[in-house]
Design a protein around this motif. Structure first.
Motif, PDB file in Angstrom:
ATOM      1  N   TYR A  44      56.888  37.640  44.040  1.00  0.00           N
ATOM      2  CA  TYR A  44      56.065  37.375  43.033  1.00  0.00           C
ATOM      3  C   TYR A  44      54.642  37.951  43.431  1.00  0.00           C
ATOM      4  O   TYR A  44      54.137  37.711  44.458  1.00  0.00           O
ATOM      5  N   PHE A  45      54.086  38.738  42.745  1.00  0.00           N
ATOM      6  CA  PHE A  45      52.847  39.183  42.797  1.00  0.00           C
ATOM      7  C   PHE A  45      51.540  38.757  42.044  1.00  0.00           C
ATOM      8  O   PHE A  45      51.839  38.284  40.662  1.00  0.00           O
ATOM      9  N   ILE A  46      50.533  38.284  42.345  1.00  0.00           N
ATOM     10  CA  ILE A  46      49.440  37.766  41.863  1.00  0.00           C
ATOM     11  C   ILE A  46      48.103  38.619  42.127  1.00  0.00           C
ATOM     12  O   ILE A  46      47.909  38.923  43.244  1.00  0.00           O
ATOM     13  N   GLU A  47      47.546  39.162  41.219  1.00  0.00           N
ATOM     14  CA  GLU A  47      46.516  39.926  41.486  1.00  0.00           C
ATOM     15  C   GLU A  47      45.339  39.615  40.262  1.00  0.00           C
ATOM     16  O   GLU A  47      45.875  39.330  39.257  1.00  0.00           O
ATOM     17  N   GLY A  48      44.118  39.889  40.495  1.00  0.00           N
ATOM     18  CA  GLY A  48      43.025  39.664  39.691  1.00  0.00           C
ATOM     19  C   GLY A  48      41.709  39.598  40.319  1.00  0.00           C
ATOM     20  O   GLY A  48      41.563  40.174  41.422  1.00  0.00           O
ATOM     21  N   GLU A  66      21.303  29.655  47.143  1.00  0.00           N
ATOM     22  CA  GLU A  66      22.234  30.256  46.253  1.00  0.00           C
ATOM     23  C   GLU A  66      22.615  31.370  46.766  1.00  0.00           C
ATOM     24  O   GLU A  66      21.530  32.362  47.195  1.00  0.00           O
ATOM     25  N   VAL A  67      24.073  31.774  46.827  1.00  0.00           N
ATOM     26  CA  VAL A  67      24.522  33.144  47.175  1.00  0.00           C
ATOM     27  C   VAL A  67      25.644  33.502  46.318  1.00  0.00           C
ATOM     28  O   VAL A  67      26.330  32.959  45.782  1.00  0.00           O
ATOM     29  N   ASP A  68      25.126  34.835  45.657  1.00  0.00           N
ATOM     30  CA  ASP A  68      25.839  35.327  44.608  1.00  0.00           C
ATOM     31  C   ASP A  68      27.052  36.174  45.290  1.00  0.00           C
ATOM     32  O   ASP A  68      26.609  37.259  45.863  1.00  0.00           O
ATOM     33  N   LEU A  69      28.189  35.710  45.222  1.00  0.00           N
ATOM     34  CA  LEU A  69      29.237  36.570  45.902  1.00  0.00           C
ATOM     35  C   LEU A  69      29.688  37.759  45.007  1.00  0.00           C
ATOM     36  O   LEU A  69      30.540  38.606  45.329  1.00  0.00           O
ATOM     37  N   GLY A  70      29.142  38.042  43.874  1.00  0.00           N
ATOM     38  CA  GLY A  70      29.570  39.067  43.012  1.00  0.00           C
ATOM     39  C   GLY A  70      30.992  38.929  42.330  1.00  0.00           C
ATOM     40  O   GLY A  70      31.668  37.860  42.320  1.00  0.00           O
ATOM     41  N   GLU A  71      31.628  40.087  41.959  1.00  0.00           N
ATOM     42  CA  GLU A  71      32.934  40.021  41.598  1.00  0.00           C
ATOM     43  C   GLU A  71      33.980  40.503  42.628  1.00  0.00           C
ATOM     44  O   GLU A  71      33.677  41.657  43.019  1.00  0.00           O
ATOM     45  N   LYS A  72      34.686  39.826  43.003  1.00  0.00           N
ATOM     46  CA  LYS A  72      35.690  40.296  44.158  1.00  0.00           C
ATOM     47  C   LYS A  72      37.196  40.374  43.466  1.00  0.00           C
ATOM     48  O   LYS A  72      37.530  39.330  42.755  1.00  0.00           O
ATOM     49  N   GLU A  73      37.947  41.095  44.265  1.00  0.00           N
ATOM     50  CA  GLU A  73      39.336  41.034  43.809  1.00  0.00           C
ATOM     51  C   GLU A  73      40.256  40.098  45.006  1.00  0.00           C
ATOM     52  O   GLU A  73      39.726  39.904  45.909  1.00  0.00           O
ATOM     53  N   PHE A  74      41.224  39.576  44.386  1.00  0.00           N
ATOM     54  CA  PHE A  74      42.236  38.952  45.104  1.00  0.00           C
ATOM     55  C   PHE A  74      43.656  39.381  44.886  1.00  0.00           C
ATOM     56  O   PHE A  74      43.764  39.851  43.726  1.00  0.00           O
ATOM     57  N   HIS A  75      44.552  39.338  45.561  1.00  0.00           N
ATOM     58  CA  HIS A  75      45.991  39.601  45.428  1.00  0.00           C
ATOM     59  C   HIS A  75      46.924  38.773  46.444  1.00  0.00           C
ATOM     60  O   HIS A  75      46.360  38.352  47.584  1.00  0.00           O
ATOM     61  N   GLY A  76      47.928  38.401  46.245  1.00  0.00           N
ATOM     62  CA  GLY A  76      48.957  37.584  46.729  1.00  0.00           C
ATOM     63  C   GLY A  76      50.551  37.944  46.498  1.00  0.00           C
ATOM     64  O   GLY A  76      50.688  38.217  45.640  1.00  0.00           O
ATOM     65  N   ARG A  77      51.241  38.010  47.651  1.00  0.00           N
ATOM     66  CA  ARG A  77      52.767  38.254  47.514  1.00  0.00           C
ATOM     67  C   ARG A  77      53.364  36.753  47.907  1.00  0.00           C
ATOM     68  O   ARG A  77      53.086  36.365  49.022  1.00  0.00           O
ATOM     69  N   PHE A  78      54.362  36.540  47.015  1.00  0.00           N
ATOM     70  CA  PHE A  78      54.956  35.029  47.306  1.00  0.00           C
ATOM     71  C   PHE A  78      56.259  35.247  47.015  1.00  0.00           C
ATOM     72  O   PHE A  78      56.998  36.120  46.622  1.00  0.00           O
ATOM     73  N   LEU A  79      57.096  34.500  47.948  1.00  0.00           N
ATOM     74  CA  LEU A  79      58.363  34.124  47.854  1.00  0.00           C
ATOM     75  C   LEU A  79      58.748  32.572  47.653  1.00  0.00           C
ATOM     76  O   LEU A  79      58.119  31.890  47.905  1.00  0.00           O
ATOM     77  N   ASN A  80      59.967  32.739  46.941  1.00  0.00           N
ATOM     78  CA  ASN A  80      60.535  31.445  46.663  1.00  0.00           C
ATOM     79  C   ASN A  80      60.835  30.523  48.051  1.00  0.00           C
ATOM     80  O   ASN A  80      60.889  31.533  48.881  1.00  0.00           O
ATOM     81  N   PRO A  81      60.894  29.401  48.291  1.00  0.00           N
ATOM     82  CA  PRO A  81      61.056  28.631  49.251  1.00  0.00           C
ATOM     83  C   PRO A  81      62.302  29.136  50.066  1.00  0.00           C
ATOM     84  O   PRO A  81      62.306  29.425  51.451  1.00  0.00           O
TER      85      PRO A  81
END
Length: 162
Positions: A44-48, A66-81
């Motif tokens: 299962y892939f999550i990205e955004g 205040e710190v502006d982190l801006g726009e950052k990407e993320f992603h993750g790979r998941f497996l069922n248990p």
């Protein structure tokens, strides 16, 4: 926001939402998150991407900034248990990490907010400071005499006897 693995069996899911609070992070305004989740075979892939402003302390003057982190990407790979257990067994047998890192989908759900939270914590500056400089640096001047601490100055007078 949690995505159920069963929902990803049928189709990919797009998400777009905002969060006003996050555990362990002082947000200034809302954390905006958008992306998509999909399934490919047993993975299962999550990205955004996310954008956020956080409040933290300046390491020099200890004022809140205040710190502006801006726009950052993320992603993750998941497996069922079940698949995650197999993955851990193969890692143990091989005794080395692979390039592909997987996370376990707890309770057959993927917590998008937790994934973004972990990425955000890694993106936070280690030593945040006021930009361009601290407003009140009198506290700093007290400790920056560009010389030696007077308590240690007497050590210079000690001579080694042979």
């Amino acid at each position: 926001m949690k995505i159920k693995l069963l929902d990803l069996d049928r189709e990919s899911i797009k998400f777009n939402f905002s969060v006003s609070s996050l555990e362990g992070v002082n947000l200034c305004g809302e954390l905006h998150i958008e992306g998509k989740a999909k399934r490919l075979n047993n993975e299962y892939f999550i990205e955004g991407k996310y954008s956020a402003r956080i409040e933290t302390q300046c390491v020099r003057c200890l004022e809140n900034i205040e710190v502006d982190l801006g726009e950052k990407e993320f992603h993750g790979r998941f497996l069922n248990p079940q698949e995650y257990e197999k993955y851990l067994e193969t890692l143990a047998k091989a005794a080395e990490m692979t390039e592909e890192e997987y996370f376990q989908a707890e309770g057959n759900e993927i917590d998008v907010i937790e994934l973004v939270r972990e990425e955000l914590l890694l993106e936070m500056p280690q030593y945040p400071t006021c930009v361009p400089e601290c407003k009140d640096d009198s506290y700093l001047q007290k400790y920056s005499n560009n010389g030696m601490d007077s308590r240690w100055a007497q050590l210079l007078d000690i001579k080694i006897k042979n």
